[in-house]
Scaffold this motif. Sequence first.
Motif, mmCIF file in Angstrom:
data_model
loop_
_atom_site.group_PDB
_atom_site.id
_atom_site.type_symbol
_atom_site.label_atom_id
_atom_site.label_comp_id
_atom_site.label_asym_id
_atom_site.label_seq_id
_atom_site.Cartn_x
_atom_site.Cartn_y
_atom_site.Cartn_z
ATOM 1 N N HIS A 1 59.262 18.664 -4.162
ATOM 2 C CA HIS A 1 60.094 20.903 -3.635
ATOM 3 C C HIS A 1 60.193 21.460 -4.740
ATOM 4 O O HIS A 1 60.417 22.271 -4.959
ATOM 5 N N ALA A 2 61.819 20.636 -5.491
ATOM 6 C CA ALA A 2 62.279 20.964 -6.402
ATOM 7 C C ALA A 2 61.149 21.713 -8.002
ATOM 8 O O ALA A 2 61.470 21.795 -8.485
ATOM 9 N N SER B 80 58.161 21.432 -8.105
ATOM 10 C CA SER B 80 57.397 22.714 -7.759
ATOM 11 C C SER B 80 57.952 24.308 -8.001
ATOM 12 O O SER B 80 56.983 24.796 -9.345
ATOM 13 N N GLU B 81 59.240 24.479 -7.627
ATOM 14 C CA GLU B 81 60.305 25.397 -8.194
ATOM 15 C C GLU B 81 60.221 25.553 -9.610
ATOM 16 O O GLU B 81 60.218 26.851 -10.385
ATOM 17 N N GLU B 82 60.871 23.712 -10.545
ATOM 18 C CA GLU B 82 60.910 24.267 -11.342
ATOM 19 C C GLU B 82 59.785 24.622 -12.621
ATOM 20 O O GLU B 82 59.703 25.497 -13.905
ATOM 21 N N ARG B 83 58.608 24.495 -12.387
ATOM 22 C CA ARG B 83 57.343 24.524 -12.796
ATOM 23 C C ARG B 83 56.750 25.850 -12.383
ATOM 24 O O ARG B 83 55.977 26.540 -13.122
ATOM 25 N N SER B 84 57.075 26.985 -11.385
ATOM 26 C CA SER B 84 56.431 27.648 -11.140
ATOM 27 C C SER B 84 57.546 29.611 -11.637
ATOM 28 O O SER B 84 57.837 29.532 -12.246
ATOM 29 N N MET B 85 58.357 28.998 -10.081
ATOM 30 C CA MET B 85 59.297 30.185 -9.969
ATOM 31 C C MET B 85 60.494 30.412 -11.676
ATOM 32 O O MET B 85 60.921 32.084 -11.910
ATOM 33 N N PHE B 86 60.891 29.448 -12.303
ATOM 34 C CA PHE B 86 61.175 29.346 -13.277
ATOM 35 C C PHE B 86 60.900 30.348 -14.128
ATOM 36 O O PHE B 86 61.289 31.315 -15.127
ATOM 37 N N GLN C 152 58.043 32.218 -13.675
ATOM 38 C CA GLN C 152 58.549 33.405 -13.583
ATOM 39 C C GLN C 152 59.808 34.645 -13.375
ATOM 40 O O GLN C 152 59.131 35.873 -14.274
#
Length: 81
Positions: A27-28, A30-36, A38
Amino acid sequence: METLKLNTATPKFEEHLCALHAAMEHHAGSEERSMFVQAQRLGEARLREIGAKLERLLEDERHSRARRAFRVLKIRLLEGT
């Protein structure tokens, strides 16, 4: 919640903990690859503004009597007291 019900001395607890860790890492990542990515597009000024709002909200939560009472109740329920 299931983790709290398991005996920490059993292999099942260790298996559950490893699975939980793997899920968190996935999960972490995945967030690093997309949310950061953005978030960077928002620009430094907007990110600082959002950060300041979050800090104020967190501070309000820390000092909230209702939130503190809820936390105490939750801990007591989890401890079974």
